[in-house]
Design an enzyme around this catalytic site. Structure first.
Site, PDB file in Angstrom:
ATOM      1  CE  LYS A   1      -3.590   2.432   2.554  1.00  0.00           C
ATOM      2  NZ  LYS A   1      -4.638   2.325   3.570  1.00  0.00           N
TER       3      LYS A   1
ATOM      4  NE  ARG B   1      -5.728   9.656   3.509  1.00  0.00           N
ATOM      5  CZ  ARG B   1      -4.445   9.868   3.265  1.00  0.00           C
ATOM      6  NH1 ARG B   1      -3.992  11.113   3.151  1.00  0.00           N
ATOM      7  NH2 ARG B   1      -3.598   8.859   3.157  1.00  0.00           N
TER       8      ARG B   1
ATOM      9  CE  LYS C   1      -3.523   7.923   6.894  1.00  0.00           C
ATOM     10  NZ  LYS C   1      -4.682   7.003   6.765  1.00  0.00           N
TER      11      LYS C   1
ATOM     12  CD  GLU D   1       5.743  -4.299   3.324  1.00  0.00           C
ATOM     13  OE1 GLU D   1       5.060  -5.154   3.908  1.00  0.00           O
ATOM     14  OE2 GLU D   1       6.208  -3.297   3.905  1.00  0.00           O
TER      15      GLU D   1
ATOM     16  CE  LYS E   1      -6.060   1.902  -0.502  1.00  0.00           C
ATOM     17  NZ  LYS E   1      -6.609   1.874   0.824  1.00  0.00           N
TER      18      LYS E   1
ATOM     19  CB  SER F   1     -11.426   7.403  -3.243  1.00  0.00           C
ATOM     20  OG  SER F   1     -10.214   7.849  -2.657  1.00  0.00           O
TER      21      SER F   1
ATOM     22  CE1 TYR G   1     -14.933   3.331  -2.814  1.00  0.00           C
ATOM     23  CE2 TYR G   1     -12.951   3.715  -4.126  1.00  0.00           C
ATOM     24  CZ  TYR G   1     -13.568   3.555  -2.901  1.00  0.00           C
ATOM     25  OH  TYR G   1     -12.814   3.587  -1.757  1.00  0.00           O
TER      26      TYR G   1
HETATM   27  C1  PBG Z   1      -7.279   3.584   5.685  1.00  0.00           C
HETATM   28  C2  PBG Z   1      -7.632   3.329   4.264  1.00  0.00           C
HETATM   29  C3  PBG Z   1      -7.460   4.239   3.214  1.00  0.00           C
HETATM   30  C4  PBG Z   1      -8.031   3.656   2.085  1.00  0.00           C
HETATM   31  C5  PBG Z   1      -8.491   2.398   2.448  1.00  0.00           C
HETATM   32  N1  PBG Z   1      -8.226   2.203   3.814  1.00  0.00           N
HETATM   33  C6  PBG Z   1      -6.918   5.626   3.214  1.00  0.00           C
HETATM   34  C7  PBG Z   1      -5.597   5.893   3.775  1.00  0.00           C
HETATM   35  O1  PBG Z   1      -4.746   5.013   3.931  1.00  0.00           O
HETATM   36  O2  PBG Z   1      -5.362   7.056   4.111  1.00  0.00           O
HETATM   37  C8  PBG Z   1      -8.116   4.317   0.739  1.00  0.00           C
HETATM   38  C9  PBG Z   1      -9.176   3.829  -0.193  1.00  0.00           C
HETATM   39  C10 PBG Z   1      -9.479   4.751  -1.309  1.00  0.00           C
HETATM   40  O3  PBG Z   1      -8.862   5.821  -1.485  1.00  0.00           O
HETATM   41  O4  PBG Z   1     -10.403   4.419  -2.071  1.00  0.00           O
HETATM   42  N2  PBG Z   1      -6.510   2.677   6.357  1.00  0.00           N
END
Ligand code: PBG
Length: 322
Positions: free
Chosen positions: A194, A204, A216, A232, A247, A273, A312
């Site tokens: 990720k 968010r 992050k 990983e 991701k 998203s 989505y």
């Molecule tokens: C949080 C999480 C995130 C997403 C899924 N789980 C956001 C982040 O890590 O800040 C993102 C999913 C998306 O953007 O569609 N642990």
């Protein structure tokens, strides 16, 4: 000329017969945003045509998804501000919105595979995925909470827990905790590679979970790295993950392929998203054909090697291919 490659492209029939990649409803995991309340459905401003819903509305949606042959949902809840703290206490509440949601959805639609997000950010006053001490996101104390959270979701009936936090060692800790509590049938879909991506912005907004300080990058991966992603996914496979994930998806198609070649378990990809928002925005302006863009990008994620796609656009794709 010995090879005339256009022979296999000359009609819809032959193109269909030699197509190497096909999308089906079995490919998709549908993310759902759940809110407290009743009869509530609100479009997320940065995600046109995608809503945050109360649980009663979510249950209706899940039934509709099942009727479209979609077979799994990935649950995210929006936690009220007054329940947020630094240690994710609400995440462990057996009567919390997540736990109630899992139960009601499994009651209403028992065969639907319910996957749940495991991370502290929606429950954290800091909007971080882990516990914060001295401006740092601490690993091992967070892993303990994530393991308890996983057990709590399993107890409510989750089929898979999906840790999205990127702490080290959490897959092994979660597998152990599930075994110790007799949840030997609960699976783990690990967000293994990720990346610290700008494409999570609209998500968010949906959960009001943007980090309150910093970013992050001390736990999510650097977009510059490829070999680290292989490390990983291999590590999570060895720790007991049933499915690994890459991701976001579109900027990381190379990583999806590398992951697919590296592990012997299914690989999922999260079409996130911001990727959704980009396509929607261009389509709204008439700059791209929405249907063709959805199909081409989703197909590219599968062709890259994703066995499963959290998207989505899942409903749109199923409508377009049927
Ligand atoms: C949080 C999480 C995130 C997403 C899924 N789980 C956001 C982040 O890590 O800040 C993102 C999913 C998306 O953007 O569609 N642990």
């Amino acid at each position: 000329m010995i090879h005339r490659n256009r022979i296999l492209r000359q009609s819809p029939a032959i193109r269909a017969m030699v197509a190497e990649t096909h999308l089906t409803p079995n490919d998709f995991i549908v993310p759902l945003f759940i809110n407290e309340g009743k009869n509530y459905k609100e479009e997320i401003s940065s995600m046109p045509n995608y809503s945050r819903m109360s649980l009663d509305e979510t249950v209706k949606e899940v039934k509709a998804l099942w009727n479209m042959d979609l077979k799994s949902v990935l649950l995210f809840v929006k936690c009220n501000d007054n329940l947020k703290d630094n240690i994710g206490k609400e995440a462990l509440n057996a009567d919390g919105l997540m736990q109630r949601s899992i139960k009601e959805i499994k009651n209403a639609c028992p065969e639907m595979l319910v996957m749940t997000d495991i991370a502290l950010d929606p429950f954290s006053i800091y909007g971080h995925d882990g516990i914060v001490e001295n401006n740092e996101i601490v690993n091992d104390a967070t892993v303990d909470v994530l393991a308890q959270m996983s057990v709590s979701h399993a107890a409510a009936g989750a089929d898979f827990v999906a840790p999205s936090d990127m702490m080290d060692g959490r897959i092994l800790a979660i597998r152990k905790a599930l075994e110790q509590n007799n949840f030997s049938k609960t699976g783990i879909m690990a967000y293994s590679a990720k990346y610290a991506s700008c494409f999570y912005g609209p998500f968010r907004d949906a959960l009001d979970s943007a980090p309150g300080f910093g970013d992050k990058k001390s736990y999510q991966m650097n977009p510059a790295n490829r070999i680290e992603a292989i490390k990983e996914v291999l590590q999570d496979e060895a720790e007991g993950a049933d499915i690994v994930m890459v991701k976001p998806a579109l900027s990381y198609l190379d990583i999806i392929r590398e992951a697919k070649n590296a592990v012997k378990i299914p690989v999922s990809a999260y079409h996130v998203s911001g990727e959704y928002a980009m396509i929607k925005a261009a389509a709204q302006r008439g700059w791209l054909n929405e249907e063709q863009t959805i199909l081409e990008t989703t197909l590219s994620i599968k062709r890259a090697g994703a066995d499963l796609i959290a998207s989505y656009f899942a409903k749109d794709v199923v409508k377009l291919i049927s």
